[in-house]
Design a protein around this motif. Structure first.
Motif, PDB file in Angstrom:
ATOM      1  N   TRP A 175      -8.148  -0.700  -2.681  1.00 14.52           N
ATOM      2  CA  TRP A 175      -7.927  -0.220  -4.055  1.00 14.52           C
ATOM      3  C   TRP A 175      -9.111   0.622  -4.526  1.00 14.52           C
ATOM      4  CZ3 TRP A 175      -3.965  -2.069  -7.653  1.00 14.52           C
ATOM      5  CH2 TRP A 175      -4.150  -1.641  -8.958  1.00 14.52           C
ATOM      6  N   ASN A 176     -10.323   0.121  -4.308  1.00 15.26           N
ATOM      7  CA  ASN A 176     -11.519   0.820  -4.793  1.00 15.26           C
ATOM      8  C   ASN A 176     -11.711   2.178  -4.127  1.00 15.26           C
ATOM      9  OD1 ASN A 176     -12.138  -1.235  -6.555  1.00 15.26           O
ATOM     10  ND2 ASN A 176     -13.638  -2.209  -5.204  1.00 15.26           N
ATOM     11  N   ARG A 177     -11.262   2.314  -2.884  1.00 21.17           N
ATOM     12  CA  ARG A 177     -11.410   3.589  -2.176  1.00 21.17           C
ATOM     13  C   ARG A 177     -10.290   4.567  -2.529  1.00 21.17           C
ATOM     14  NH1 ARG A 177     -13.756  -0.314   1.078  1.00 21.17           N
ATOM     15  NH2 ARG A 177     -15.617   0.322   2.261  1.00 21.17           N
ATOM     16  N   GLY A 178      -9.218   4.061  -3.139  1.00 21.06           N
ATOM     17  CA  GLY A 178      -8.133   4.929  -3.579  1.00 21.06           C
ATOM     18  C   GLY A 178      -7.454   5.685  -2.453  1.00 21.06           C
ATOM     19  N   THR A 179      -7.374   5.053  -1.289  1.00 16.36           N
ATOM     20  CA  THR A 179      -6.844   5.740  -0.107  1.00 16.36           C
ATOM     21  C   THR A 179      -5.941   4.808   0.685  1.00 16.36           C
ATOM     22  OG1 THR A 179      -8.862   7.069   0.067  1.00 16.36           O
ATOM     23  CG2 THR A 179      -7.462   6.965   2.024  1.00 16.36           C
TER      24      THR A 179
ATOM     25  N   TYR B 166      13.513  -6.040  -1.284  1.00 18.05           N
ATOM     26  CA  TYR B 166      12.121  -6.117  -1.745  1.00 18.05           C
ATOM     27  C   TYR B 166      11.545  -4.732  -1.984  1.00 18.05           C
ATOM     28  CZ  TYR B 166      12.795 -10.760   0.200  1.00 18.05           C
ATOM     29  OH  TYR B 166      13.292 -11.993   0.491  1.00 18.05           O
ATOM     30  N   MET B 167      11.953  -3.763  -1.162  1.00 15.64           N
ATOM     31  CA  MET B 167      11.463  -2.401  -1.362  1.00 15.64           C
ATOM     32  C   MET B 167      11.947  -1.853  -2.709  1.00 15.64           C
ATOM     33  SD  MET B 167       9.747  -1.919   1.419  1.00 15.64           S
ATOM     34  CE  MET B 167       9.484  -0.188   1.702  1.00 15.64           C
ATOM     35  N   LEU B 168      13.116  -2.297  -3.146  1.00 14.32           N
ATOM     36  CA  LEU B 168      13.627  -1.880  -4.450  1.00 14.32           C
ATOM     37  C   LEU B 168      12.709  -2.394  -5.555  1.00 14.32           C
ATOM     38  CD1 LEU B 168      16.020  -0.396  -5.809  1.00 14.32           C
ATOM     39  CD2 LEU B 168      17.163  -2.607  -5.989  1.00 14.32           C
ATOM     40  N   GLY B 169      12.279  -3.664  -5.421  1.00  9.75           N
ATOM     41  CA  GLY B 169      11.328  -4.200  -6.383  1.00  9.75           C
ATOM     42  C   GLY B 169       9.988  -3.482  -6.324  1.00  9.75           C
ATOM     43  N   TRP B 170       9.523  -3.212  -5.101  1.00 12.62           N
ATOM     44  CA  TRP B 170       8.250  -2.513  -4.920  1.00 12.62           C
ATOM     45  C   TRP B 170       8.306  -1.121  -5.544  1.00 12.62           C
ATOM     46  CZ3 TRP B 170       5.500  -3.356   0.402  1.00 12.62           C
ATOM     47  CH2 TRP B 170       4.146  -3.029   0.307  1.00 12.62           C
ATOM     48  N   SER B 171       9.448  -0.455  -5.389  1.00 15.99           N
ATOM     49  CA  SER B 171       9.583   0.890  -5.950  1.00 15.99           C
ATOM     50  C   SER B 171       9.486   0.864  -7.474  1.00 15.99           C
ATOM     51  CB  SER B 171      10.903   1.514  -5.516  1.00 15.99           C
ATOM     52  OG  SER B 171      12.009   0.821  -6.079  1.00 15.99           O
ATOM     53  N   GLY B 172       9.832  -0.280  -8.075  1.00 14.07           N
ATOM     54  CA  GLY B 172       9.677  -0.401  -9.519  1.00 14.07           C
ATOM     55  C   GLY B 172       8.233  -0.218  -9.959  1.00 14.07           C
ATOM     56  N   LEU B 173       7.285  -0.672  -9.110  1.00 15.10           N
ATOM     57  CA  LEU B 173       5.864  -0.471  -9.415  1.00 15.10           C
ATOM     58  C   LEU B 173       5.527   1.014  -9.398  1.00 15.10           C
ATOM     59  CD1 LEU B 173       4.273  -3.324  -7.247  1.00 15.10           C
ATOM     60  CD2 LEU B 173       4.814  -3.370  -9.689  1.00 15.10           C
ATOM     61  N   PHE B 174       6.074   1.740  -8.428  1.00 15.78           N
ATOM     62  CA  PHE B 174       5.831   3.182  -8.359  1.00 15.78           C
ATOM     63  C   PHE B 174       6.429   3.890  -9.568  1.00 15.78           C
ATOM     64  CE2 PHE B 174       4.934   2.033  -4.056  1.00 15.78           C
ATOM     65  CZ  PHE B 174       4.091   3.017  -3.549  1.00 15.78           C
ATOM     66  N   ALA B 175       7.532   3.340 -10.080  1.00 10.20           N
ATOM     67  CA  ALA B 175       8.205   3.980 -11.217  1.00 10.20           C
ATOM     68  C   ALA B 175       7.422   3.825 -12.518  1.00 10.20           C
ATOM     69  CB  ALA B 175       9.609   3.401 -11.382  1.00 10.20           C
ATOM     70  N   VAL B 176       6.669   2.734 -12.653  1.00  8.58           N
ATOM     71  CA  VAL B 176       5.993   2.468 -13.929  1.00  8.58           C
ATOM     72  C   VAL B 176       4.487   2.716 -13.875  1.00  8.58           C
ATOM     73  CG1 VAL B 176       7.731   0.775 -14.590  1.00  8.58           C
ATOM     74  CG2 VAL B 176       5.671   0.003 -13.407  1.00  8.58           C
ATOM     75  N   MET B 177       3.912   2.823 -12.675  1.00  5.32           N
ATOM     76  CA  MET B 177       2.468   3.027 -12.568  1.00  5.32           C
ATOM     77  C   MET B 177       2.159   4.488 -12.296  1.00  5.32           C
ATOM     78  SD  MET B 177       1.321  -0.394 -10.428  1.00  5.32           S
ATOM     79  CE  MET B 177      -0.442  -0.067 -10.639  1.00  5.32           C
ATOM     80  N   HIS B 178       1.128   4.986 -12.932  1.00  6.50           N
ATOM     81  CA  HIS B 178       0.770   6.399 -12.806  1.00  6.50           C
ATOM     82  C   HIS B 178       0.205   6.715 -11.432  1.00  6.50           C
ATOM     83  CE1 HIS B 178      -0.672  10.395 -13.857  1.00  6.50           C
ATOM     84  NE2 HIS B 178      -1.892  10.058 -13.464  1.00  6.50           N
ATOM     85  N   ASN B 179      -0.592   5.803 -10.875  1.00  2.93           N
ATOM     86  CA  ASN B 179      -1.253   6.045  -9.596  1.00  2.93           C
ATOM     87  C   ASN B 179      -0.454   5.403  -8.461  1.00  2.93           C
ATOM     88  OD1 ASN B 179      -3.014   5.860  -7.295  1.00  2.93           O
ATOM     89  ND2 ASN B 179      -4.762   6.193  -8.656  1.00  2.93           N
ATOM     90  N   PRO B 180       0.140   6.184  -7.559  1.00  2.00           N
ATOM     91  CA  PRO B 180       0.959   5.601  -6.487  1.00  2.00           C
ATOM     92  C   PRO B 180       0.148   4.758  -5.502  1.00  2.00           C
ATOM     93  CG  PRO B 180       0.653   7.961  -6.121  1.00  2.00           C
ATOM     94  CD  PRO B 180       0.115   7.660  -7.486  1.00  2.00           C
ATOM     95  N   ILE B 181      -1.142   5.050  -5.333  1.00  4.60           N
ATOM     96  CA  ILE B 181      -1.984   4.240  -4.453  1.00  4.60           C
ATOM     97  C   ILE B 181      -2.123   2.832  -5.025  1.00  4.60           C
ATOM     98  CG2 ILE B 181      -4.268   3.973  -3.431  1.00  4.60           C
ATOM     99  CD1 ILE B 181      -2.778   6.261  -2.216  1.00  4.60           C
ATOM    100  N   HIS B 182      -2.342   2.750  -6.317  1.00  4.87           N
ATOM    101  CA  HIS B 182      -2.456   1.441  -6.962  1.00  4.87           C
ATOM    102  C   HIS B 182      -1.129   0.690  -6.916  1.00  4.87           C
ATOM    103  CE1 HIS B 182      -6.186   2.829  -9.482  1.00  4.87           C
ATOM    104  NE2 HIS B 182      -6.457   2.623  -8.206  1.00  4.87           N
ATOM    105  N   ALA B 183      -0.024   1.413  -7.085  1.00  5.33           N
ATOM    106  CA  ALA B 183       1.296   0.774  -6.990  1.00  5.33           C
ATOM    107  C   ALA B 183       1.511   0.213  -5.591  1.00  5.33           C
ATOM    108  CB  ALA B 183       2.391   1.787  -7.326  1.00  5.33           C
ATOM    109  N   PHE B 184       1.072   0.959  -4.595  1.00  9.06           N
ATOM    110  CA  PHE B 184       1.225   0.507  -3.206  1.00  9.06           C
ATOM    111  C   PHE B 184       0.438  -0.770  -2.958  1.00  9.06           C
ATOM    112  CE2 PHE B 184      -0.229   0.470   1.222  1.00  9.06           C
ATOM    113  CZ  PHE B 184       0.982   0.542   1.893  1.00  9.06           C
ATOM    114  N   TYR B 185      -0.825  -0.776  -3.353  1.00 15.07           N
ATOM    115  CA  TYR B 185      -1.665  -1.945  -3.052  1.00 15.07           C
ATOM    116  C   TYR B 185      -1.359  -3.132  -3.961  1.00 15.07           C
ATOM    117  CZ  TYR B 185      -4.308   0.703   0.357  1.00 15.07           C
ATOM    118  OH  TYR B 185      -4.664   1.420   1.465  1.00 15.07           O
TER     119      TYR B 185
END
Length: 566
Positions: free
Chosen positions: A28-32, A81-100
């Motif tokens: 998360w801290n490296r943003g990569t 589960y990927m559908l739920g995970w994609s919800g994080l991408f939908a509401v979070m501005h940073n996709p890296i943070h949504a991923f982690y």
């Protein structure tokens, strides 16, 4: 449950939340993202599902991700589960943070499921915590989650303890706790079909062994509750197998590259890899479990725990070249692909055994508390070492930069890459194409010959056998092609044909035929034409989702009533 017990469980949950959160901090801290293996495939799936969430629909086919060829992978590869995970991408501005954040949630679920499952098997809090820590930080799970990003197996791994404690409850333990079996199997199938097949196969073997050794006594209550578990599993998993069967009848597909068993190591290599934390392995603690169990076997201290150890050891051996995999049928080899998949199940049984030995040897409360602390520090330290080494070795991988390879006739696989938030957000930018392993997985059979494969990658449109120019526009569930046909003939566009499409030619619905390359083909006259291929998820599939949801409600309500009565 008294107030003290409730407080203890809440503290355990808090501990797991902290551990799960800290587990992603280095990334998360490296943003990569440090990509390898299957990650590009799953990032494409997440991108498509995120668009679906934002459009309030569940897309079973994609036209603007996964190489823009109309992939129907969601019919064949579970995505709950990927559908739920994609919800994080939908509401979070940073996709890296949504991923982690998604990775952290999966880690938490793995820990809490392992803890609750062990608590059902043996109501001993310290053993449950120790097992959860060992299992959550298991080397094979780390390999799945961060090394090769095998998300289907990783998600299934989280629920293996629940399924097997459910099997134990029904046939050997408290049969009234049959719901764990239904929930566990359902949650595994929501993640990965092959993991479900392997789990069910092992279920059958275990039951046969219990019958052969006369350990199984089928009282009426056990049979009745087993039937309940089966019925509820059938209801709750309908959302997976009904769409799968529906689409499988439409056209013949090939799931992935068909071939004999590969990536098979000899037993010595597997042990060395486990000791050194390399490749797919059971880790140092797995080897420790094997050694301790071997000593107990030598001393003839037979027990149910040692039988569990035996299952783990046999699965570890089967994951190596000692087992005659190549003597099995080609279909079985193509299904399993990699024997090391058994290391997940092997880890489960070996770590169940090791957790029991640790609390048996260190029986006093203070000793168990110290043992738990040592397990936590060792697990966290090993995980941190793995993480920092991975980041160090992958930090100079090729960045996932936007390219102009959309119509390239050669493949340039970007299996190893790094990506920051801006690069990840531009993954499917028009004109770009990022090649990944398995680009035609779950495609119609006719699409697999090499010449057809590359024509899809290059997004070539044909009129008869001649390649012609087409102006294409891609959206999530549709693709439109504008062409100027120099003569009449069959227009063949680079969209896979599964038989569930809606094809419109110049504003009129037409019947398409699958071409020799497995794509959409329609007859056109000379002149300009507009061809649109689209897909809409049938209403009955949403009703199946509702049916499965009702099944879960029934499971939770009956469980709540049982606890209230107790």
């Amino acid at each position: 449950m008294n107030k003290k017990a409730v407080l203890q469980h809440l503290l355990v949950i808090l501990l797991f939340v902290v551990i799960a959160g800290l587990s992603v901090v280095p990334y998360w801290n490296r943003g990569t993202i440090y990509g390898q293996g299957d990650l590009l495939f799953h990032l494409n799936r997440l991108a498509g599902l995120t668009q679906g969430v934002q459009a309030h629909e569940i897309p079973y086919r994609y036209f603007n991700v996964l190489t823009n060829i109309g992939s129907a992978s969601n019919f064949f590869y579970p995505f709950v589960y990927m559908l739920g995970w994609s919800g994080l991408f939908a509401v979070m501005h940073n996709p890296i943070h949504a991923f982690y954040l998604g990775e952290a949630i999966v880690m938490f679920v793995t820990l809490i499921v392992a803890y609750r499952a062990m608590n059902q098997y043996q109501s001993q809090r310290m053993r449950s915590i120790i097992f959860a820590l060992l299992y959550g930080f298991a080397s094979y799970r780390t390999y799945l989650a961060y090394d090769q990003f095998v998300f289907g197996e990783m998600l299934a791994f989280a629920f293996l303890p629940l399924a097997f404690v459910g099997l134990y409850n029904v046939f050997l333990g408290d049969a009234r706790k049959w719901r764990a079996l239904a929930a566990g199997l359902t949650l595994i199938l929501y993640a990965h079909m092959l993991s479900t097949v392997l789990t069910l196969t092992l279920f059958v073997i275990i039951v046969v062994l219990l019958v052969a050794t006369r350990r199984l006594h089928l009282e009426k209550v056990r049979v009745r509750n087993f039937v309940k578990a089966v019925v509820m599993t059938v209801v709750m998993t309908a959302v997976i197998y009904l769409p799968f069967l529906y689409q499988n009848r439409q056209t013949t597909i090939i799931t992935t590259v068909q071939g004999p068993i590969s990536k098979m190591y000899d037993l010595g290599q597997s042990l060395v890899y486990s000791l050194n934390g390399l490749n797919q392995n059971i880790g140092l603690v797995g080897v420790l479990a094997i050694v301790i169990g071997a000593v107990q076997l030598w001393r003839r201290r037979f027990s149910r725990e040692l039988a569990i150890w035996g299952l783990g050891v046999v699965l570890f051996i089967m994951a190596s070249s000692i087992f005659p995999w190549r003597a099995l049928s080609e279909n079985v080899q193509a299904l399993v692909q990699f024997p090391f998949r058994l290391l997940g199940l092997s880890s489960l049984f070996l770590l169940v055994y090791l957790s029991g030995e640790l609390v048996r040897v260190f029986a006093l409360p203070k000793q168990q508390a110290l043992t738990t602390l040592v397990v936590l520090l060792f697990s966290a330290g090993s995980y941190l070492a793995f993480t920092e080494n991975l980041i160090y070795t992958r930090q100079h991988q090729q960045p996932l930069v936007t390219n102009q390879r959309f119509e390239a006739t050669t493949a340039l696989f970007e299996t190893s890459f790094t990506a920051n938030d801006k690069q990840l957000a531009a993954l499917n930018k028009p004109g770009a194409r990022h090649d990944y392993i398995g680009m035609l997985d779950y495609a119609p059979k006719n699409a697999w010959p090499v010449e057809n494969y590359y024509s899809f990658l290059a997004h070539q449109t044909f009129l008869g056998n001649q390649s012609i120019k087409a102006k294409a526009t891609y959206r999530l569930t549709s693709a439109t092609f504008k062409v100027d046909a120099p003569r009449s003939g069959q227009l063949n566009v680079p969209i896979l044909m599964y038989g569930n499409e809606r094809v419109m030619l110049d504003g009129h619905r037409v019947t398409a035929k699958q071409t020799k390359r497995g794509s959409i083909g329609v007859h056109v006259t000379a002149g300009e034409h507009r061809l649109t291929v689209s897909y809409t998820t049938p209403k009955w599939i949403y009703q199946v989702w509702l049916l499965s949801a009702i099944g879960w409600v029934i499971l939770f309500v009956t469980s709540w009533h049982r606890r209230k009565a107790k």
